[in-house]
Motif scaffolding. Sequence first.
Motif, PDB file in Angstrom:
ATOM      1  N   LEU A 119       0.152   0.172   6.900  1.00  0.00           N
ATOM      2  CA  LEU A 119      -0.689  -0.548   7.855  1.00  0.00           C
ATOM      3  C   LEU A 119      -1.840  -1.250   7.137  1.00  0.00           C
ATOM      4  CD1 LEU A 119      -1.428  -1.322  10.734  1.00  0.00           C
ATOM      5  CD2 LEU A 119      -2.609   0.875  10.951  1.00  0.00           C
ATOM      6  N   GLU A 120      -2.431  -0.590   6.136  1.00  0.00           N
ATOM      7  CA  GLU A 120      -3.517  -1.203   5.367  1.00  0.00           C
ATOM      8  C   GLU A 120      -3.027  -2.476   4.677  1.00  0.00           C
ATOM      9  OE1 GLU A 120      -6.815  -0.501   4.969  1.00  0.00           O
ATOM     10  OE2 GLU A 120      -6.620   1.036   6.493  1.00  0.00           O
ATOM     11  N   ALA A 121      -1.798  -2.460   4.143  1.00  0.00           N
ATOM     12  CA  ALA A 121      -1.252  -3.644   3.477  1.00  0.00           C
ATOM     13  C   ALA A 121      -1.082  -4.798   4.462  1.00  0.00           C
ATOM     14  CB  ALA A 121       0.085  -3.296   2.814  1.00  0.00           C
ATOM     15  N   VAL A 122      -0.593  -4.509   5.658  1.00  0.00           N
ATOM     16  CA  VAL A 122      -0.426  -5.545   6.678  1.00  0.00           C
ATOM     17  C   VAL A 122      -1.792  -6.096   7.101  1.00  0.00           C
ATOM     18  CG1 VAL A 122       0.326  -5.971   9.052  1.00  0.00           C
ATOM     19  CG2 VAL A 122       1.782  -4.660   7.505  1.00  0.00           C
ATOM     20  N   LEU A 123      -2.759  -5.213   7.289  1.00  0.00           N
ATOM     21  CA  LEU A 123      -4.101  -5.660   7.680  1.00  0.00           C
ATOM     22  C   LEU A 123      -4.725  -6.514   6.577  1.00  0.00           C
ATOM     23  CD1 LEU A 123      -5.430  -2.367   9.295  1.00  0.00           C
ATOM     24  CD2 LEU A 123      -4.643  -4.425  10.470  1.00  0.00           C
TER      25      LEU A 123
END
Length: 144
Positions: A119-123
């Motif tokens: 999720l951090e990578a997508v954000l």
Amino acid sequence: MKVTGPSGIGSSSGAAPSRPAAGGDGFHIATPGPAAGAAQVASSGAVRGVVGVDALIALQELGGPLERKRRAVRRAGRILDVLDEIKVGLLEGEIGGADLDRLRRAIRDERELTEDPALEAVLDDIELRAAVEMAKLEQASRAA
């Protein structure tokens, strides 16, 4: 025993005699009347209730890992919505300063850590795309 200085040790006069309590000047516990006691209990209960509510609100604001993920996803959704509106505005030829301001505000909101690497990578990708689009819009507005 009493130390009087460098000259030596002298005797003390012993323990001070205790004074009898005269006329109620000594220690005593005031007993409130029945109505005052009930009011004090209700008052302290209300204070404890307010403190309890404040503590609950503070805990809710912190939130757990799931709540932090939800807030991060909502924030990313807002950024994507603004980017979509900007795309439509560019296609229609009606992009304005208000769109740029909305994008700045959406990016400026502080992001919370989610403890989820995917999720951090997508954000991160969403924020990078928004920053690139904002830089392009600023460059275009300066050129015009």
